[in-house]
Design a protein around this motif. Structure first.
Motif, PDB file in Angstrom:
ATOM      1  N   THR A   1      -4.144  -1.194  -2.611  1.00 36.68           N
ATOM      2  CA  THR A   1      -3.807  -2.304  -3.509  1.00 36.68           C
ATOM      3  C   THR A   1      -4.929  -3.331  -3.589  1.00 36.68           C
ATOM      4  O   THR A   1      -4.689  -4.498  -3.891  1.00 36.68           O
ATOM      5  CB  THR A   1      -2.527  -2.995  -3.015  1.00 36.68           C
TER       6      THR A   1
ATOM      7  N   TYR B   1      -0.303  -3.984 -10.235  1.00 35.04           N
ATOM      8  CA  TYR B   1      -1.420  -3.062 -10.001  1.00 35.04           C
ATOM      9  C   TYR B   1      -1.890  -2.446 -11.321  1.00 35.04           C
ATOM     10  O   TYR B   1      -3.089  -2.383 -11.604  1.00 35.04           O
ATOM     11  CB  TYR B   1      -0.994  -1.972  -9.021  1.00 35.04           C
TER      12      TYR B   1
ATOM     13  N   ILE C   1      -0.588  -7.236  -3.415  1.00 31.95           N
ATOM     14  CA  ILE C   1      -1.876  -7.016  -4.052  1.00 31.95           C
ATOM     15  C   ILE C   1      -2.900  -7.929  -3.372  1.00 31.95           C
ATOM     16  O   ILE C   1      -2.639  -9.112  -3.142  1.00 31.95           O
ATOM     17  CB  ILE C   1      -1.819  -7.314  -5.554  1.00 31.95           C
TER      18      ILE C   1
END
Length: 968
Positions: free
Chosen positions: A259, A488, A240
Motif C-alpha cells: 500500500t 489505492y 495507505i
C-alpha cells in the motif's frame, strides 16, 4: 600519538565501550569512539558519540550531553491551529511550544507551554474555538467531516527534511480545504510528529498515531528508513502510506509494501543517469562508498547490476556506519578515481573532511553525490568534524550531483492553480525569511506539496464509488479493506500537473521523473544537463568544468613499454660472433684442404669438420638470441624461438658430440686389459661417426617431441609498475618478451639433465686419458682441454641465465659470451696447433710430394711400415730368447763353482762362526768377474750389471713384459 583519558558519563546515563572489557577501559586509543546511553525513558540531548582525537582530547567537548525526559507529544498538535516547537527536535527540558489558531478561531488557554525536567508541560493543552456567535434559531453547524492524516516529519537527524516539507504540506492543506470542488464535505487535518529520521523513534511515534484518537486515514512518513518501518507495519492496519521524501529502492517491492506510494522517485532513478555519464566520459572503472543503511545498500545493488550490463567495473566498494575514516583511506590506497558516494548530508560532511585529509580530491578525482542536500551543506558548521569551511570548500569542488527534478522548470499552472515560482514565493513567506540553503528539505518541499494534492485528489475520486457501495470516507477504520482498496485504485491511476512536474506513479507506486545533473563550480551548483531515463535522452549544456584539462581518467593510466635488448650490446656481440663464424669457416676449409696430410689424418679430420660446423651453428644462434620485438613483428617471434632452439641444440650436438666421441674412444682403447687391447688397436672410423650420429639423433628426436607436444610461443613477463618523474598520473608497465612453452621447466630439466651428464662424463674421460699418447688420435689432449672449458662454461651459464632471465641485457650477454668463448677456445685449441705445425715444419708439402711420387695412399704406407716393424720385432724376440738361454746356462755354471769352493774352504773356528754370516752368493777366491766376463758371449759383455748383488734381474723377471723395454 597521545591517548585519551576516560570521561564521565552524563547524569542518569552511562558510556558504552565497544569491543573492550572492563579491564581494558583505562586509556583509550586514538580514533576510538564512545557512545552515551541513558537510563529508562530518557534520551540523549547533545552529542551522542565522541571520538578520541590525536591531541588526546574528545570531539565536541564544548557541547554538553545530557539525559533528559521527553514531554508528551500530544501537546505538539492543535486542532484548528498550529504549534511551533523551539528549538526544533525532541520535546525535552527547555523546549517551548507556541500555539496559534487558524483564522476565525480563538485560542482558549496559554499560548506558550514549557517542558520541565520532570518530563511534563507546565500548562494544560489549549484549544481553538470559533469566534462567531451562533443564532440558535438558525442551523449554523459545520457539516464538514474531518479526515486525519498521520505524518512524520524529520525536523532533525540525518535528513531534517521536515523543516521545509511541513510548511509546504500545511500550505497545500489550506488550499485543498478552501477548495469547494475537492472534498466539499470533508476537511483534511494533519497530525504530525518529529521522527528525527530515526526508525527507533519512529516506532514509538507510530504507536502513538495508531493507538490514539482520532483514526488516521493515511500515513505520511518522510525519510526512507522511517518509511520502510511504517509501510511494512501499515498493511496490518489497512492503511495507505504516502511518502514525500523516501528514495530507497527497497520500497518499490509491492509484495513487501503493498500500500505504499511516494512522490519522491526511487533512488535507482539516479543510476541510469550515472551510467550514462560514465559512458559519456569514457569511464570503465568506478568506486563506491556508502552509509550502511537499507536505502543506500539497495541503491548500490541496483547500480552494480546496471554498470555490469554496461561493461563498467566497480573496483572498490566501501561502507561505514558512523565513522568514514577507514573507508576513505581504503579508497585512497586502492587508487579510486571515479567515486559514487551514497550517504546522508550529515555523514557527507564527515566523509569530505576525511577526503580533505587524505587529499582524495583535485584534478584526478570525481565524486558523484546525491543532489538533495542543501546547497550550502558543506559550509554548515558541524561539531562532528574538525575541518574548516575552507577545507570543505576545497575538497568538494568539482563534484557532480544527480538530482530528481523536483520543481517544474516550465511556467505551468497545475491542479493547485499555482506555478512553481508562485509556490516558492509562498513557501518563502511561510518560512519567515529563512535562508533556503540552511533549511532542510527545501528541495523536497514541492514533493510534499504535491503529495498532499495527490492524496486529496485521490480521496475526492473515491467519494462517488464509495457512495454507490453505501460507504463514506468517514466510515474508514483499520479493519475496512474496501475503503483502502478504493483509495489505492485512485492513487494508482493519478495523473496531474503539480509544482514538481507531471505527477504519475509506476506499478510499484514510485514517481517517474527527469534527472537534473549539476556540478559544483566555484562554490555553487551549476546545471549541466538533464536526463530522461524513460527515453534515454541526455540534454547536455556543455558547461561542465574540470580542474585539469578535462575529465580525469578512471584509473592511473598505465602505459605498456616493452624492454628491448641494448642495440650496442647486440651489435658488439654480433661482431664477435661473426668473426667466430669466419674463424670456423677458415678452420673447416683448412681441415678439408689438408685432409690428405698424415698429421691431419691422424686427428680424425671428419670429426674435426663436425666440430667446426657445430661451432658455426652455435655462433649463428647468437643472432636470434638477440632478436626481439624491436626487429620483428609479434607474429614472427615463435619462428625466432625455433631458430634459437634448433641452432643451439644442433650446434652443441655436433661440436661437443664429435669431441666427446674422440675422448671416449681413446679411453675405451687404452684403459682395457692388454689381452683385449690388441683387438681394438685397429681404429674403425665408421664407429666414431655412428657415435656422433647417435648423439645427434637423440637431440633431434627430443627437440621434435618437445616442439610437437609443447611448441614454443611468445610469453610476456610483467614487472612492477614504474612512475615517471614528469607525470604522476601515469605509470609505466615494463614488459619483456620470452620464448616459452606450457611446461618449459620440465623440458629444460630433461635437456639440461641429459646434457649435464654428458658434460660430466666428458670431463671424467678427459681426466682419465690426459697421460695417454696415441698416434691414432693425435689431438685428444687438445680435445680434452676443449671439453674442460666447454663443460665449465655450460654448467655455469645454464643456471645463471635462468636466474637472469628477467634482465634482458645481462641474460643475453652472459649466454652469448659463453657461446662465443666456448667456440673460440675450441677452435683455437683444436685447429691453431695444426695450422702452426704445418706452417712451421712444412709437412704438408713434403708429404704431398711423396704421395705424388709413390702413387700410393698414406694408408697403404702406414700398413706397410706396420708390417715391417712387426717382422723386426719377431726377429728381435728370437735373439732375446737365445740370449736368455745362454744366461741360464751361465748361471748354472756359476752355482756349481760356488758349491765346489765351499767344500775346499778350511774350517772356521766356532767362535768366529758366531760373528760370520753365511752367504750362498759369496764368490770363491779363485773366481774373477773379469774372467767370467771374458768367458761370456760378446753380445752380453756389458750386461753383467744385471746379475750383481742379490740377483736383481732373475729369470722370472725376464718375461714378455720386458720385451718392449729390451726392444727400445
Amino acid at each position: 600519538y597521545k591517548r585519551c583519558a576516560i570521561i564521565r558519563p552524563p547524569r542518569d546515563g552511562g558510556i558504552r565501550y565497544r569491543g573492550l572489557t572492563q579491564e581494558q577501559v583505562k586509556i583509550l586509543p586514538v580514533d576510538y569512539e564512545i557512545e552515551y546511553i541513558c537510563r529508562g525513558s530518557r534520551i540523549i540531548v547533545g552529542p551522542k558519540v565522541r571520538k578520541c582525537l590525536h591531541n588526546g582530547t574528545w570531539t565536541d567537548m564544548n557541547q554538553i550531553s545530557r539525559c533528559l525526559l521527553v514531554c508528551p507529544r500530544s501537546w505538539m498538535s492543535l486542532e484548528n491551529g498550529r504549534v511551533a516547537l523551539l528549538p526544533p527536535g525532541q520535546p525535552v527540558e527547555g523546549t517551548v511550544l507556541h500555539y496559534n489558531c487558524h483564522a476565525g478561531f480563538l485560542l482558549e488557554g496559554f499560548n506558550i507551554s514549557h517542558c520541565t525536567k520532570l518530563g511534563k508541560w507546565d500548562s494544560p493543552k489549549p484549544f481553538c474555538f470559533c469566534e462567531y456567535v451562533y443564532d440558535l434559531t438558525v442551523n449554523h453547524t459545520n457539516t464538514n467531516k474531518k479526515l486525519y492524516i498521520g505524518a512524520l516529519f524529520p525536523m532533525s537527524g540525518g535528513w531534517p527534511g521536515g523543516q521545509a516539507c511541513l510548511p509546504a504540506a500545511q500550505m497545500a492543506l489550506d488550499l485543498v480545504n478552501n477548495r469547494t470542488d475537492i472534498l466539499p464535505d470533508y476537511e483534511l487535518e494533519l497530525i504530525h510528529y518529529d521522527s528525527m529520521c530515526d526508525p527507533g523513534e519512529a516506532t514509538k511515534l507510530l504507536y502513538d498515531l495508531l493507538y490514539t484518537e482520532p483514526i488516521k486515514i493515511v500515513l505520511m512518513p518522510g525519510c526512507s528508513s522511517v518509511s520502510t518501518l511504517v509501510a511494512e507495519a501499515a498493511r496490518m492496519w489497512n492503511l495507505i502510506v504516502f511518502s514525500y521524501g523516501s528514495s530507497s529502492p527497497a520500497l518499490s517491492n509491492r509484495q513487501r509494501f503493498p500500500t505504499f506510494f511516494r512522490t519522491h522517485p526511487s533512488a535507482t532513478l539516479h543510476n541510469p543517469t550515472r551510467v550514462r555519464l560514465f559512458q559519456k566520459w569514457g569511464w570503465t572503472k568506478i568506486a563506491t562508498i556508502q552509509q550502511t543503511t537499507e536505502v543506500f545498500t539497495s541503491t548500490l545493488d541496483d547500480l552494480e547490476e546496471r554498470v555490469k550490463e554496461a561493461g563498467i567495473e566497480i573496483s572498490v566498494r566501501q561502507s561505514f556506519l558512523t565513522d568514514p575514516a577507514v573507508a576513505v583511506k581504503n579508497l585512497k590506497r586502492q587508487d579510486a578515481r571515479i567515486i559514487v558516494g551514497l550517504f546522508y548530508e550529515t555523514e557527507a560532511r564527515k566523509v569530505f573532511c576525511e577526503v580533505f585529509k587524505e587529499k582524495l580530491y583535485g584534478k584526478k578525482y570525481v565524486w558523484f553525490l546525491i543532489g538533495w542536500y542543501a546547497d550550502n551543506w558543506f559550509k554548515i558548521k558541524d561539531p562532528a568534524i574538525n575541518c574548516t569551511v575552507e577545507n570543505m570548500t576545497e575538497a568538494v569542488e568539482g563534484h557532480v550531483t544527480t538530482e530528481i527534478v523536483m520543481l517544474n522548470p516550465e511556467t505551468v499552472r497545475g491542479a493547485s492553480n499555482l506555478t512553481s515560482q508562485e509556490f516558492l514565493a509562498q513557501l518563502m513567506s511561510r518560512l519567515g525569511g529563512k535562508n533556503p540553503e540552511e533549511t532542510g528539505g527545501f528541495q523536497e518541499a514541492p514533493l510534499a506539496y504535491d503529495a498532499v494534492w495527490a492524496l486529496a485528489l485521490a480521496l475526492n475520486r473515491t467519494v462517488a464509488p464509495l457512495r454507490a457501495k453505501g460507504w463514506a470516507l468517514e466510515d474508514f477504520n483499520y479493519n475496512n479493506k474496501e475503503i483502502t482498496a478504493e483509495i489505492y485504485r485512485a492513487l494508482n491511476t493519478s495523473s496531474f500537473e503539480g509544482v514538481s512536474g507531471h505527477v504519475v506513479f509506476d506499478a510499484q507506486g514510485s514517481r517517474m521523473a527527469w534527472t537534473l545533473i549539476e556540478q559544483l563550480q566555484g562554490g555553487s551548483y551549476k546545471k549541466i544537463g538533464y536526463y530522461d531515463s524513460t527515453k534515454g535522452n541526455l540534454s547536455w549544456y556543455g558547461n561542465d568544468k574540470w580542474i585539469g584539462l578535462g575529465p580525469p581518467a578512471d584509473q592511473t593510466k598505465v602505459i605498456e613499454e616493452f624492454r628491448y635488448l641494448s642495440q650496442k650490446l647486440f651489435v658488439s656481440v654480433s661482431v664477435f660472433a661473426g668473426l667466430g663464424i669466419l674463424l670456423g669457416i677458415v678452420c673447416l676449409s683448412f681441415n678439408i684442404y689438408n685432409s690428405s696430410v698424415r698429421y691431419i689424418q691422424n686427428s680424425q679430420p671428419y670429426l674435426n669438420n663436425m666440430t667446426a660446423v657445430g661451432c658455426v651453428l652455435a655462433l649463428a644462434a647468437v643472432f636470434p638470441l638477440g632478436i626481439d620485438g624491436l626487429h620483428i613483428q609479434r607474429s614472427q617471434f615463435p619462428v625466432v624461438c625455433q631458430f634459437r632452439l634448433w641452432l643451439l641444440g644442433l650446434g652443441f650436438s655436433l661440436a661437443y658430440g664429435s669431441m666427446f666421441t674422440k675422448i671416449w674412444w681413446v679411453h675405451t682403447v687404452f684403459t682395457k686389459k692388454d689381452e683385449k687391447k690388441e683387438k681394438r688397436k685397429h681404429l674403425e672410423p665408421w664407429k666414431l661417426y655412428a657415435t656422433v650420429a647417435v648423439l645427434l639423433a637423440i637431440d633431434v628426436l627430443s627437440l621434435l617431441i618437445w616442439q610437437i607436444m609443447d611448441p614454443l610461443h611468445i610469453t610476456v613477463e610483467k614487472f612492477t609498475k614504474e612512475a615517471p618523474k614528469e607525470d604522476l598520473d601515469v605509470l609505466i608497465q615494463p614488459l619483456l618478451e620470452h620464448c616459452s612453452s606450457e611446461k618449459m621447466n620440465t623440458w629444460l630439466g630433461v635437456v639440461y639433465g641429459y646434457k649435464g651428464l654428458l658434460l660430466l662424463l666428458g670431463i671424467f674421460l678427459a681426466y682419465e686419458t690426459k697421460s695417454i699418447s696415441t698416434e691414432k688420435i693425435n689431438d685428444h689432449r687438445a680435445v680434452g682441454m676443449a671439453i674442460y672449458n666447454v663443460a665449465v662454461l655450460c654448467m655455469i651459464t645454464a643456471p645463471v641465465t635462468m636466474i637472469l632471465s628477467s634482465q634482458q641485457d645481462a641474460s643475453f650477454a652472459f649466454a652469448s659470451l659463453a657461446i662465443i668463448f666456448s667456440v673460440y677456445i675450441t677452435l683455437v685449441v683444436l685447429f691453431v696447433p695444426k695450422i702452426r705445425r704445418l706452417i712451421t715444419r712444412g709437412e704438408w708439402q713434403s708429404e704431398q710430394q711423396d704421395t705424388l711420387k709413390t702413387g700410393s695412399s698414406t694408408n697403404n704406407n702406414d700398413e706397410e711400415k706396420s708390417r715391417q716393424l712387426e717382422r723386426e720385432n719377431r726377429e728381435l724376440q728370437k735373439i732375446i730368447q737365445e740370449k736368455e738361454e745362454r744366461v741360464t746356462e751361465l748361471r748354472n755354471q756359476l752355482a756349481q763353482r760356488q758349491a765346489l769352493r765351499s767344500r775346499r774352504r778350511p774350517s772356521v773356528p766356532n767362535q768366529n762362526q758366531n760373528h760370520s754370516v753365511p752367504s750362498s752368493h759369496a764368490e770363491p777366491p779363485s773366481y774373477s768377474p773379469a774372467t767370467d766376463k771374458q768367458s761370456l758371449p760378446p753380445s752380453f759383455s756389458n750386461s753383467s750389471d744385471l746379475y750383481q748383488g742379490e740377483g736383481k734381474l732373475s729369470r722370472n723377471n725376464c718375461h714378455n713384459s720386458r720385451l718392449p723395454l729390451l726392444y727400445k
